[in-house]
Scaffold this motif. Structure first.
Motif, PDB file in Angstrom:
ATOM      1  N   PRO A  50     120.131  -9.368 -62.521  1.00 19.83           N
ATOM      2  CA  PRO A  50     121.347  -9.496 -63.352  1.00 19.83           C
ATOM      3  C   PRO A  50     121.085 -10.396 -64.568  1.00 19.83           C
ATOM      4  CG  PRO A  50     121.554 -10.858 -61.402  1.00 19.83           C
ATOM      5  CD  PRO A  50     120.276 -10.071 -61.232  1.00 19.83           C
ATOM      6  N   LEU A  51     121.702 -10.021 -65.688  1.00 20.12           N
ATOM      7  CA  LEU A  51     121.575 -10.836 -66.896  1.00 20.12           C
ATOM      8  C   LEU A  51     122.523 -12.042 -66.863  1.00 20.12           C
ATOM      9  CD1 LEU A  51     121.352  -8.037 -69.615  1.00 20.12           C
ATOM     10  CD2 LEU A  51     119.483  -9.402 -68.665  1.00 20.12           C
ATOM     11  N   ASN A  52     123.647 -11.911 -66.187  1.00 22.65           N
ATOM     12  CA  ASN A  52     124.611 -12.998 -66.102  1.00 22.65           C
ATOM     13  C   ASN A  52     124.483 -13.685 -64.753  1.00 22.65           C
ATOM     14  OD1 ASN A  52     125.768 -12.308 -68.629  1.00 22.65           O
ATOM     15  ND2 ASN A  52     126.919 -10.665 -67.624  1.00 22.65           N
ATOM     16  N   MET A  53     124.354 -15.001 -64.812  1.00 23.38           N
ATOM     17  CA  MET A  53     124.150 -15.763 -63.581  1.00 23.38           C
ATOM     18  C   MET A  53     125.167 -16.886 -63.502  1.00 23.38           C
ATOM     19  SD  MET A  53     120.009 -15.887 -63.880  1.00 23.38           S
ATOM     20  CE  MET A  53     120.146 -15.979 -65.664  1.00 23.38           C
ATOM     21  N   ASN A  54     125.605 -17.188 -62.312  1.00 26.52           N
ATOM     22  CA  ASN A  54     126.557 -18.264 -62.074  1.00 26.52           C
ATOM     23  C   ASN A  54     125.876 -19.395 -61.341  1.00 26.52           C
ATOM     24  OD1 ASN A  54     128.706 -16.757 -63.195  1.00 26.52           O
ATOM     25  ND2 ASN A  54     129.033 -15.706 -61.228  1.00 26.52           N
ATOM     26  N   SER A  55     126.304 -20.607 -61.695  1.00 23.81           N
ATOM     27  CA  SER A  55     125.763 -21.770 -60.999  1.00 23.81           C
ATOM     28  C   SER A  55     126.837 -22.850 -60.972  1.00 23.81           C
ATOM     29  CB  SER A  55     124.510 -22.298 -61.709  1.00 23.81           C
ATOM     30  OG  SER A  55     123.970 -23.389 -61.009  1.00 23.81           O
ATOM     31  N   SER A  56     126.884 -23.651 -59.946  1.00 28.33           N
ATOM     32  CA  SER A  56     127.897 -24.685 -59.801  1.00 28.33           C
ATOM     33  C   SER A  56     127.248 -26.045 -59.675  1.00 28.33           C
ATOM     34  CB  SER A  56     128.771 -24.416 -58.565  1.00 28.33           C
ATOM     35  OG  SER A  56     129.439 -23.173 -58.685  1.00 28.33           O
ATOM     36  N   LEU A  57     127.891 -27.018 -60.309  1.00 26.79           N
ATOM     37  CA  LEU A  57     127.413 -28.390 -60.198  1.00 26.79           C
ATOM     38  C   LEU A  57     127.852 -28.942 -58.849  1.00 26.79           C
ATOM     39  CD1 LEU A  57     126.041 -30.668 -61.886  1.00 26.79           C
ATOM     40  CD2 LEU A  57     128.350 -31.411 -62.497  1.00 26.79           C
TER      41      LEU A  57
END
Length: 272
Positions: A66-73
């Protein structure tokens, strides 16, 4: 490529890279959401006899990312509001216009078409001042002083004082305040006079800008007013051309500069 073999089953591990390789070159395709790597792998039967008993197998391996990635602090935040102090320092000016009017109701200002002016001694001079740009709800203008000289030099040693500390001086030439210290307009009248040994009369004004109102009480004032926050000296007014009782002109023809006169009141704002 790595290969592991168990009874009846063979497994292979491939490593794909976007770096060109003479042995294994992958192709890349990209759409709005994914990037996809593709590579063709040929499984070819290598015979150990005179004949080939099996077909080659071509397998197309693809893998999409995927080109869009999610990440959380993983750190919790406890926000609070702080303030920043900014100081801006400056200065400004207010413009005051001054005009001579023909009528006692301060209408009919003299214009360039009336020049030169010929006025007789004791002629009433109706003078109006107007401050531009100041807040009419917070400030008023007052005539602080007025004096006359026989030249346009405000420091001329020959001087006749007419108004001082906002009030007419004893013996001044019929000074009447119509509007003063209550709003951004000031209106005053006085009678024209003549210097004994000179032909010209120049008037010099000083104005005070005050907080609220500052109507002078000339019967009891001591000349001090804490509401005054700015004072300005005007450029000279005049000269006036005088005509005696016989109608003879007592001064040479001179261009009268009322129409183009503009003065500046400097607002020295102080804490209120």
């Amino acid at each position: 490529m790595a290969r592991s073999v168990s009874f009846g089953l063979a497994s292979y591990t491939f490593s794909f890279s976007s770096t060109p390789s003479s042995n294994c070159t992958s192709t890349i395709s990209i759409n709005d959401t994914y990037v996809t790597y593709s590579v063709y792998v040929i499984f070819r039967y290598i015979p150990d006899s005179l004949v080939i008993l099996h077909n080659d197998i071509v397998v197309n391996y693809t893998c999409s990312y995927p080109l869009n990635m999610n990440s959380s602090l993983d750190v919790g935040l406890n926000p609070f509001i702080s303030s920043y102090n900014i100081t801006v320092v400056g200065s400004g000016t207010y413009t005051t216009t001054l005009q001579l009017f023909k009528n006692s109701d301060f209408t009919g200002p003299y214009t360039s078409s009336d020049l030169p002016l010929y006025l007789t001694v004791e002629t009433p001079l109706y003078i109006g001042a107007n401050v531009l740009g100041a807040d009419p709800q917070k400030f008023s203008v007052r005539i602080e002083s007025c004096y006359a000289t026989p030249s346009n030099n405000s420091d001329d040693p020959v001087k006749y004082n007419i108004i001082s500390n906002g009030c007419p001086l004893p013996g001044s030439t019929g000074v009447v305040f119509y509007k003063d210290g209550d709003g951004l307009q000031a209106q005053v009248s006085m009678k024209l006079f003549k210097f004994t040994s000179y032909s010209m009369v120049y008037l010099h004004f000083s104005f005070a800008l005050c907080s609220g109102t500052c109507v002078p009480n000339c019967g009891s004032r001591d000349g001090n007013d804490d509401s005054v926050i700015g004072v300005s000296n005007s450029k000279p007014e005049g000269p006036f051309i005088r005509i005696d009782s016989t109608g003879a002109v007592s001064a040479a023809t001179y261009v009268f500069p009322w129409a183009s006169a503009v003065w500046i009141i400097v607002a020295l704002i102080k804490s209120m």
